[in-house]
Design a protein around this motif. Structure first.
Motif, PDB file in Angstrom:
ATOM      1  N   ARG A  10       0.834  -1.190   0.000  1.00 18.75           N
ATOM      2  CA  ARG A  10       0.000   0.000   0.000  1.00 18.75           C
ATOM      3  C   ARG A  10       0.869   1.241   0.000  1.00 18.75           C
ATOM      4  O   ARG A  10       2.042   1.171   0.405  1.00 18.75           O
ATOM      5  CB  ARG A  10      -0.963   0.025   1.181  1.00 18.75           C
ATOM      6  N   PHE A  33       0.181 -10.065 -16.285  1.00 18.77           N
ATOM      7  CA  PHE A  33      -0.967  -9.188 -16.494  1.00 18.77           C
ATOM      8  C   PHE A  33      -1.082  -8.199 -15.358  1.00 18.77           C
ATOM      9  O   PHE A  33      -0.845  -8.537 -14.199  1.00 18.77           O
ATOM     10  CB  PHE A  33      -2.257 -10.007 -16.582  1.00 18.77           C
ATOM     11  N   TYR A  35      -3.838  -5.646 -13.494  1.00 16.12           N
ATOM     12  CA  TYR A  35      -5.252  -5.313 -13.360  1.00 16.12           C
ATOM     13  C   TYR A  35      -5.415  -4.131 -12.415  1.00 16.12           C
ATOM     14  O   TYR A  35      -4.597  -3.888 -11.528  1.00 16.12           O
ATOM     15  CB  TYR A  35      -6.032  -6.492 -12.777  1.00 16.12           C
ATOM     16  N   GLN A  37      -8.404  -2.628  -9.747  1.00 10.73           N
ATOM     17  CA  GLN A  37      -9.664  -2.909  -9.059  1.00 10.73           C
ATOM     18  C   GLN A  37     -10.078  -1.641  -8.333  1.00 10.73           C
ATOM     19  O   GLN A  37      -9.575  -1.319  -7.263  1.00 10.73           O
ATOM     20  CB  GLN A  37      -9.496  -4.066  -8.070  1.00 10.73           C
ATOM     21  N   LEU A  43     -12.566  -6.150 -11.617  1.00  6.45           N
ATOM     22  CA  LEU A  43     -11.179  -6.052 -12.078  1.00  6.45           C
ATOM     23  C   LEU A  43     -11.176  -5.660 -13.552  1.00  6.45           C
ATOM     24  O   LEU A  43     -11.916  -6.230 -14.355  1.00  6.45           O
ATOM     25  CB  LEU A  43     -10.468  -7.392 -11.924  1.00  6.45           C
ATOM     26  N   ILE A  90      -6.854  -0.521  -6.186  1.00  8.95           N
ATOM     27  CA  ILE A  90      -5.962  -1.640  -5.932  1.00  8.95           C
ATOM     28  C   ILE A  90      -5.414  -2.079  -7.283  1.00  8.95           C
ATOM     29  O   ILE A  90      -6.173  -2.255  -8.238  1.00  8.95           O
ATOM     30  CB  ILE A  90      -6.692  -2.811  -5.258  1.00  8.95           C
ATOM     31  N   LEU A  92      -3.235  -5.013  -9.237  1.00  7.13           N
ATOM     32  CA  LEU A  92      -2.900  -6.421  -9.068  1.00  7.13           C
ATOM     33  C   LEU A  92      -2.100  -6.917 -10.264  1.00  7.13           C
ATOM     34  O   LEU A  92      -2.456  -6.622 -11.409  1.00  7.13           O
ATOM     35  CB  LEU A  92      -4.171  -7.263  -8.953  1.00  7.13           C
ATOM     36  N   SER A  96      -0.623 -16.585 -15.631  1.00  4.70           N
ATOM     37  CA  SER A  96      -1.379 -17.794 -15.959  1.00  4.70           C
ATOM     38  C   SER A  96      -0.416 -18.811 -16.563  1.00  4.70           C
ATOM     39  O   SER A  96      -0.260 -18.873 -17.780  1.00  4.70           O
ATOM     40  CB  SER A  96      -2.497 -17.474 -16.946  1.00  4.70           C
ATOM     41  N   LYS A 104      -5.446 -21.078 -15.380  1.00  2.00           N
ATOM     42  CA  LYS A 104      -6.021 -20.318 -14.278  1.00  2.00           C
ATOM     43  C   LYS A 104      -5.050 -19.225 -13.894  1.00  2.00           C
ATOM     44  O   LYS A 104      -3.848 -19.382 -14.009  1.00  2.00           O
ATOM     45  CB  LYS A 104      -6.362 -21.187 -13.077  1.00  2.00           C
ATOM     46  N   LEU A 105      -5.620 -18.119 -13.457  1.00  2.00           N
ATOM     47  CA  LEU A 105      -4.832 -16.962 -13.070  1.00  2.00           C
ATOM     48  C   LEU A 105      -4.411 -17.067 -11.610  1.00  2.00           C
ATOM     49  O   LEU A 105      -5.205 -17.447 -10.759  1.00  2.00           O
ATOM     50  CB  LEU A 105      -5.633 -15.680 -13.250  1.00  2.00           C
ATOM     51  N   PHE A 107      -2.746 -14.519  -8.629  1.00  2.00           N
ATOM     52  CA  PHE A 107      -2.652 -13.089  -8.369  1.00  2.00           C
ATOM     53  C   PHE A 107      -1.665 -12.790  -7.252  1.00  2.00           C
ATOM     54  O   PHE A 107      -1.517 -13.556  -6.294  1.00  2.00           O
ATOM     55  CB  PHE A 107      -4.013 -12.523  -7.960  1.00  2.00           C
ATOM     56  N   GLY A 108      -1.030 -11.626  -7.376  1.00  2.00           N
ATOM     57  CA  GLY A 108      -0.297 -11.068  -6.264  1.00  2.00           C
ATOM     58  C   GLY A 108      -1.278 -10.535  -5.229  1.00  2.00           C
ATOM     59  O   GLY A 108      -2.487 -10.492  -5.467  1.00  2.00           O
ATOM     60  N   SER A 109      -0.739 -10.109  -4.100  1.00  2.00           N
ATOM     61  CA  SER A 109      -1.604  -9.656  -3.003  1.00  2.00           C
ATOM     62  C   SER A 109      -2.123  -8.247  -3.216  1.00  2.00           C
ATOM     63  O   SER A 109      -2.966  -7.777  -2.448  1.00  2.00           O
ATOM     64  CB  SER A 109      -0.868  -9.744  -1.674  1.00  2.00           C
ATOM     65  N   GLY A 110      -1.655  -7.578  -4.252  1.00  2.00           N
ATOM     66  CA  GLY A 110      -2.216  -6.279  -4.586  1.00  2.00           C
ATOM     67  C   GLY A 110      -1.490  -5.110  -3.944  1.00  2.00           C
ATOM     68  O   GLY A 110      -0.819  -5.245  -2.920  1.00  2.00           O
TER      69      GLY A 110
ATOM     70  N   TYR B  36     -13.279 -16.855  -8.180  1.00  2.00           N
ATOM     71  CA  TYR B  36     -12.155 -16.423  -7.354  1.00  2.00           C
ATOM     72  C   TYR B  36     -12.696 -15.807  -6.066  1.00  2.00           C
ATOM     73  O   TYR B  36     -13.794 -15.255  -6.054  1.00  2.00           O
ATOM     74  CB  TYR B  36     -11.309 -15.370  -8.091  1.00  2.00           C
ATOM     75  N   GLY B  43      -4.772 -10.690  -2.305  1.00  2.00           N
ATOM     76  CA  GLY B  43      -5.071 -10.827  -3.722  1.00  2.00           C
ATOM     77  C   GLY B  43      -6.151 -11.862  -3.931  1.00  2.00           C
ATOM     78  O   GLY B  43      -6.661 -12.451  -2.981  1.00  2.00           O
TER      79      GLY B  43
END
Lengths: 116, 117
Positions: A10, A33, A35, A37, A43, A90, A92, A96, A104-105, A107-110, B36, B43
């Motif tokens: 953050r 990728f 994204y 949010q 997203l 956010i 992200l 994949s 399937k994707l 994701f990082g924690s954002g 998801y 995330g």
């Protein structure tokens, strides 16, 4: 599978400044990728980062505002440039590793970005 | 074009009761469908997917989803909800005819699930 480390988690930034977000994957992947949010929204894909070539941006997103680097197969950065409060979101990164039935994707924690 | 609708912004359910989170989709061809989950300050985590075959798909944490082609739906279900299931759930779709993998996923707007004691 894939484990993604994203930082910062953050940040609070001033209008007009830029922030670079880093994304590190524990395995080599062809595409990464990015994204966005926005609060209360879905997203939205910003761009696809390919190693060795320019990123591919989706409609409504431009390289000058969201420059992306992809120096190798495990790392990428997204910069949010000349920020305004509307950029508060956010962000992200995702990968994949599989295709077809294995798709399937992950994701990082954002990165929670607030622009004042 | 492809799209996803999650008609409920929030779903409330008592712990131990069954839960359903709704999702409908629209694609030109045949779909890949995904669910998801996003816990606070985290995330998105993959729950389950439908690619082909059995219409009932089982996933992580006891969740399952049923693909219904005639109703173009892919509702997420769990027989007995837990307080720890409280999170934001996203449905996503990709038209199988599109190339490029993950960059062609379209996400719904998300449904906040709240499970109370």
């Amino acid at each position: 599978s894939a484990v993604i480390s994203q930082k910062p988690s953050r940040d609070i930034c001033q209008r007009g400044t830029s922030l670079t977000i880093q994304c590190q994957v524990d395995s080599q992947v062809t595409m990464m990728f990015w994204y966005r949010q926005q609060p209360g929204q879905s997203l939205t894909l910003i761009a696809t980062a390919n190693q060795g070539s320019e990123a591919t941006y989706e409609s409504g997103f431009v390289i000058d505002k969201f420059p992306i680097s992809r120096p190798n197969l495990t790392f990428s950065t997204l910069t949010v440039s000349n920020m305004s409060p509307e950029d508060s979101s956010i962000y992200l990164c995702s990968v994949s590793p599989g295709t077809g039935a294995n798709e399937k994707l992950f994701f990082g924690s954002g990165t929670q970005l607030s622009v004042l | 074009a492809q799209s996803v609708a999650q008609p409920e912004d929030q779903v409330n359910v008592a712990e131990g009761n069954p839960l359903t989170v709704k999702c409908t989709y629209s694609v030109s061809g045949n779909p890949y469908l995904f669910w998801y989950v996003q816990y606070p300050n985290r995330g998105l985590q993959f729950l389950l997917k439908y690619i082909t075959g059995d219409n009932l798909v089982k996933g992580s944490y006891g969740f399952e989803a049923e693909f219904n082609k005639s109703q173009t739906s892919f509702h997420l279900k769990k027989p007995s909800a837990l307080v720890s299931d409280s999170a934001l759930y996203f449905c996503a779709v990709r038209d199988r005819g599109l190339t490029g993998g993950g960059n062609k996923l379209t996400f719904g707007t998300g449904t906040q699930l709240k499970v109370e004691l």
